[in-house]
Design a protein around this motif. Structure first.
Motif, short mmCIF file in Angstrom:
data_model
loop_
_atom_site.label_atom_id
_atom_site.label_comp_id
_atom_site.label_asym_id
_atom_site.label_seq_id
_atom_site.Cartn_x
_atom_site.Cartn_y
_atom_site.Cartn_z
N PHE A 169 77.96 56.77 41.60
CA PHE A 169 77.08 57.94 41.53
C PHE A 169 77.82 59.21 41.95
O PHE A 169 77.78 60.24 41.27
CB PHE A 169 75.86 57.71 42.42
CG PHE A 169 75.02 58.94 42.64
CD1 PHE A 169 74.41 59.58 41.58
CD2 PHE A 169 74.85 59.44 43.92
CE1 PHE A 169 73.64 60.72 41.78
CE2 PHE A 169 74.07 60.57 44.12
CZ PHE A 169 73.47 61.21 43.05
N SER A 192 76.56 58.20 36.32
CA SER A 192 76.12 58.57 37.67
C SER A 192 74.66 58.17 37.90
O SER A 192 74.31 57.68 38.98
CB SER A 192 76.32 60.07 37.90
OG SER A 192 75.40 60.83 37.15
N GLN A 193 73.82 58.35 36.88
CA GLN A 193 72.41 57.98 37.02
C GLN A 193 72.24 56.47 37.17
O GLN A 193 71.40 55.99 37.94
CB GLN A 193 71.61 58.46 35.80
CG GLN A 193 71.54 59.97 35.64
CD GLN A 193 70.78 60.63 36.77
OE1 GLN A 193 69.62 60.31 37.03
NE2 GLN A 193 71.42 61.54 37.47
N TYR A 196 73.03 55.61 40.63
CA TYR A 196 71.91 55.99 41.49
C TYR A 196 70.83 54.91 41.46
O TYR A 196 70.26 54.55 42.50
CB TYR A 196 71.35 57.32 41.00
CG TYR A 196 70.53 58.08 42.00
CD1 TYR A 196 70.71 57.93 43.37
CD2 TYR A 196 69.55 58.98 41.55
CE1 TYR A 196 69.95 58.64 44.28
CE2 TYR A 196 68.78 59.69 42.46
CZ TYR A 196 68.99 59.52 43.82
OH TYR A 196 68.23 60.23 44.71
#
Length: 227
Positions: A169, A192-193, A196
């Motif tokens: 992330f 990155s999402q 997360y």
């Protein structure tokens, strides 16, 4: 035709309760993704298609090893029974949980396996929108969400998911803001999402991760179609 085969396999990943059937559908998505990424038959497309199938093969081997281990130890292959018995804290379940978590991380393009997702950008627009938003990469996150109750019981697997998800992330967010190409920005943003979502699963926020998975599917598909 390949996209419809891809979607059929994804329905199986979501709906089936048996790990063997889930693994079969899991590998069909990998194969369909290979065909879709290499669809244009250019040298770049073919190279990226092979990178994708090799990296996802590592996750497939881990998934297969988990199933083999469960068979050898006489443990259940249905996800519902696997979760119910694993929640009792038996040490026998620690290894298959870790292997399945690793399989989910490779499919979800977590670092250092993220490069195949960047290469998938050479595919036709509907394919890249499908891959990045709601199918291929989300299969990995979905598997981890299904395993989420066991992460509370087996801290080693939980720590692995938290560390990889958090690192991915952070680093992907930094890489995204350094890009000038719109599709690469979106690709790093997707990675990155996903990190997360995995971080949320690792710390026990399963419902938030599932909500993020759904919303991300809608807004990221639209972003790719526009880009």
């Amino acid at each position: 035709a390949v996209i419809f085969a891809f979607l059929s396999a994804m329905y199986n990943v979501v709906l089936v309760d048996n790990l063997s059937w889930m693994y079969t559908a899991w590998e069909i998505t990998t194969l369909c993704s290979f065909l879709l990424i290499g669809f244009t038959k250019t040298e770049e497309a073919i190279d990226n298609a092979f990178r994708q199938i090799v990296m996802n093969m590592l996750g497939g081997i881990a998934f297969q090893a988990a199933i083999a281990y469960l068979c050898i130890e006489g443990l259940p292959l249905t996800m519902s029974a696997f979760l119910a018995q694993g929640a009792q804290g038996s040490a026998l379940f620690a290894l298959p949980v870790a292997l399945l978590a690793f399989a989910g991380m490779t499919k979800a393009a977590q670092m250092p396996f993220h490069t195949w997702l960047l290469g998938a950008m050479v595919a036709p627009t509907p394919t890249s929108a499908l891959l990045h938003s709601s199918t291929m990469v989300k299969a990995g996150v979905f598997l981890l969400i299904k395993l989420a109750p066991l992460f509370l019981v087996y801290p080693t697997a939980s720590a692995m998911v938290i560390a990889v998800g958090g690192f991915t992330f952070l680093m992907s967010s930094l890489l995204a803001i350094s890009q000038s190409n719109a599709k690469r920005v979106l690709a790093y943003s997707t990675i990155s999402q996903l990190g997360y979502m995995m971080l949320a699963v690792g710390v026990g926020s399963f419902s938030a991760s599932m909500f993020h998975l759904m919303t991300h599917a809608f807004f990221k598909a639209m972003l790719f179609l526009c880009a």
